[in-house]
Design a protein around this motif. Structure first.
Motif, PDB file in Angstrom:
ATOM      1  N   THR A 170       0.905  -1.105  -0.217  1.00 15.95           N
ATOM      2  CA  THR A 170      -0.077  -0.001   0.099  1.00 15.95           C
ATOM      3  C   THR A 170       0.687   1.383   0.067  1.00 15.95           C
ATOM      4  O   THR A 170       0.234   2.431  -0.222  1.00 15.95           O
ATOM      5  CB  THR A 170      -0.936  -0.091   1.145  1.00 15.95           C
TER       6      THR A 170
ATOM      7  N   GLU B 299      -5.957   4.963   5.053  1.00 18.75           N
ATOM      8  CA  GLU B 299      -5.590   4.630   3.679  1.00 18.75           C
ATOM      9  C   GLU B 299      -5.558   3.344   3.529  1.00 18.75           C
ATOM     10  O   GLU B 299      -6.053   3.100   2.357  1.00 18.75           O
ATOM     11  CB  GLU B 299      -4.571   5.633   3.815  1.00 18.75           C
ATOM     12  N   ILE B 300      -5.204   2.291   4.376  1.00 18.29           N
ATOM     13  CA  ILE B 300      -5.209   1.010   3.910  1.00 18.29           C
ATOM     14  C   ILE B 300      -6.448   0.590   3.651  1.00 18.29           C
ATOM     15  O   ILE B 300      -6.752  -0.196   2.724  1.00 18.29           O
ATOM     16  CB  ILE B 300      -4.359   0.219   5.040  1.00 18.29           C
TER      17      ILE B 300
ATOM     18  N   LEU C 189      -7.917   1.805   0.324  1.00 18.25           N
ATOM     19  CA  LEU C 189      -7.042   1.268  -0.823  1.00 18.25           C
ATOM     20  C   LEU C 189      -7.793  -0.351  -1.203  1.00 18.25           C
ATOM     21  O   LEU C 189      -7.771  -0.653  -2.232  1.00 18.25           O
ATOM     22  CB  LEU C 189      -5.684   0.918  -0.519  1.00 18.25           C
ATOM     23  N   GLN C 190      -8.545  -0.874  -0.349  1.00 17.94           N
ATOM     24  CA  GLN C 190      -9.157  -2.091  -0.568  1.00 17.94           C
ATOM     25  C   GLN C 190     -10.675  -2.011  -0.946  1.00 17.94           C
ATOM     26  O   GLN C 190     -11.205  -3.025  -1.173  1.00 17.94           O
ATOM     27  CB  GLN C 190      -9.390  -2.991   0.944  1.00 17.94           C
TER      28      GLN C 190
ATOM     29  N   PHE D 288      -7.942  -7.277   0.650  1.00 16.58           N
ATOM     30  CA  PHE D 288      -6.705  -7.766   0.639  1.00 16.58           C
ATOM     31  C   PHE D 288      -6.543  -9.242   0.892  1.00 16.58           C
ATOM     32  O   PHE D 288      -5.449 -10.133   0.528  1.00 16.58           O
ATOM     33  CB  PHE D 288      -5.563  -7.223   1.589  1.00 16.58           C
TER      34      PHE D 288
ATOM     35  N   TRP E  80      -2.332  -7.456  -9.946  1.00 13.06           N
ATOM     36  CA  TRP E  80      -2.457  -7.825  -8.357  1.00 13.06           C
ATOM     37  C   TRP E  80      -2.733  -9.416  -8.200  1.00 13.06           C
ATOM     38  O   TRP E  80      -2.103  -9.894  -7.140  1.00 13.06           O
ATOM     39  CB  TRP E  80      -3.572  -7.174  -7.910  1.00 13.06           C
TER      40      TRP E  80
END
Lengths: 373, 126
Positions: free
Chosen positions: A173, A180-181, A184-185, A190, A328
């Protein structure tokens, strides 16, 4: 008038209020977890669990708390009084400090440590080990000393995979900020990108909070409670409180780091987060009701021969993925490959004695057949 | 600067709030709890028989080895945390060296793990 007392005074007051709210929230959560654990474990073992206090036994944890405050708080004569007295405070403060930066939604957080959230969680989580060792050492009890040292050995061993999972998430990340993490998902949680990371984090998280199958350090049937053996009353209640706060923290971190946090359709975000957290917690209770306890040599061998190499493999995979800019799903493939290889090796290792026996039996059978002829 | 102060203020206040709440619990317990001390009650627990021998003796040597192992890997983690953000930044600036350097370091560490494994460091009993 407030402004004249200093630039940070208002901030301090609002932080203090949110911290007090957080503490009461955690206390209520712990009560709910105690009830849920007793009920879930009871059902898993074909019992009813608490039924007498209130509807469905809902008042049971409150009765427990009142009982613990009313009980006599014994400090044995032999104990190192100061260490004995301070150890539970260290454990619970480290459990509480974690929650400063853990967000429940982007807005419900005491102080989101933007530059070091993940690092802070990894760093503060370790302080609790010190409290457990001090508790065992200070109670001047043989079970306590053994339990404290086992706690040290187990918790520091499983700390390394946990830290490595944090590092690999930071690599993917490129941030330590927990909000923020989670953001981002939003397309892909994840758990699909890093299945290996999820498994490592969940297993070492179970070990960090001493949940069965990793409860060797306070195993009731072997060392009668380990570091907690001499504690009673309010001091014991504090250990109990911190254990449940830590369980809740590990479940929350699992949800934030791997299961997409508060994102979900229709319902408000906090409801989604709590649904996911309680699902993970029920999984933890289910594991407790199902698996037997690991022996200490199995525990350490599993940590150093399986978890640590796998976690380094994960870090290398993540850095290669970021460095060469792979898609990814490449990370998913690498993760599943690692999990598969280790799974096959462990399966071979566990079934080796059985295969040996079958082989010997087969040879005997052939021998008998040839003799009969 | 403001973020820095606010961050650490929150951390410090959390310590104070946690300690305050726990001290409140202890005070409540001190006020309300039963207090019937007796000589026997304050002895060390050992399955109902009087405690024998010295408590802090004969600790398995393995605990120290795992402590040292943890120190090695923890230092490793301290290297990895800042590197996690720096190597991408440096690579974008056209400097791939941090990535290769850390890979070399991890390779050396892998050899260390394999050596220790062969030597039986990870075994609880030999």
């Amino acid at each position: 008038m407030i402004a004249s007392t200093g630039p940070y005074f208002q901030d301090a007051i609002s932080t203090l209020i949110s911290l007090l709210t957080l503490f009461s929230f955690l206390a209520v959560t712990v009560l709910s977890l105690v009830w849920l654990e007793r009920k879930a474990l009871g059902r898993l073992q074909l019992r009813l669990g608490p039924t007498r206090t209130g509807p469905f036994g809902l008042l049971q944890p409150i009765a427990d708390a009142v009982k613990l405050v009313l009980k006599e708080d014994i400090v044995p004569n032999e104990a190192e009084k100061v260490i004995f007295w301070v150890a539970p405070i260290i454990v619970v403060i480290s459990a509480f400090m974690l929650w400063v930066t853990i967000p429940l939604t982007p807005s419900i957080v005491v102080q989101n440590l933007e530059n070091m959230g993940l690092f802070y969680v990894g760093a503060v989580g370790v302080i609790g080990i010190l409290g457990l060792v001090l508790a065992g050492w200070g109670s001047a009890n043989k079970y306590g000393v053994i339990g404290g040292l086992r706690a040290a050995a187990q918790l520091i061993s499983y700390e390394i995979p946990l830290i490595m999972v944090f590092v690999s998430i930071a690599i993917v990340t490129q941030t330590f900020n927990l909000v923020e993490i989670v953001n981002l998902q939003s397309p892909v949680p994840f758990i699909l990108v890093l299945p290996l990371g999820f498994v490592l984090f969940f297993v070492s998280g179970l070990a960090e909070v001493g949940r069965t199958p990793f409860d060797i350090y306070f195993a009731e049937s072997e060392i009668v409670g380990g570091p907690f053996v001499e504690y009673s009353g309010a001091h014991w209640a504090v250990f109990f409180l911190s254990e449940y706060i830590n369980t809740f923290a590990i479940a929350t971190l699992t949800v934030l780091l791997f299961l997409g946090g508060w994102s979900g359709p229709f319902l408000p975000s906090i409801v989604w987060l709590l649904i996911k957290i309680y699902a993970v917690i029920l999984l933890i209770f289910w594991i407790r009701g199902t698996l037997p306890r690991l022996r200490i040599d199995q525990l350490m061998a599993f940590a150093w021969k399986v978890m640590v190499p796998l976690s380094f493999y994960l870090v290398v995979c993540c850095s290669i993925y970021v460095f060469y800019g792979l898609p990814w799903w490449a990370l998913t493939v690498m993760s599943i490959f690692g999990l598969g290889v280790v799974g096959v090796i462990i399966y071979q290792y566990i079934t080796a004695p059985a295969r040996k026996v079958a082989e010997v039996r087969e040879r005997l059978r052939l021998l008998q057949m040839s003799q009969e002829e | 600067m403001e973020t820095f102060v606010n961050d650490w203020m929150a951390v410090t206040l959390s310590v104070l709030v946690g300690a305050g709440a726990i001290l409140g619990l202890f005070i409540a317990s001190f006020v309300f709890s039963a207090k019937r001390k007796s000589k026997i009650k304050l002895t060390t627990y050992e399955c109902g028989i009087p405690s024998e021998g010295f408590t802090w003796a004969n600790i398995n040597f393995r605990f120290y080895i795992f402590g040292i192992l943890f120190l090695i890997f923890d230092v490793e983690a301290v290297f990895l945390f800042p590197w996690a953000l720096i190597f991408v930044e440096q690579n974008n600036l056209g400097n791939p060296l941090p990535f290769y350097a850390m890979m070399m370091f991890l390779l050396i560490l892998l050899f260390a793990i394999l050596y220790g494994w062969r030597k039986g460091v990870f075994e609880w009993q030999k």
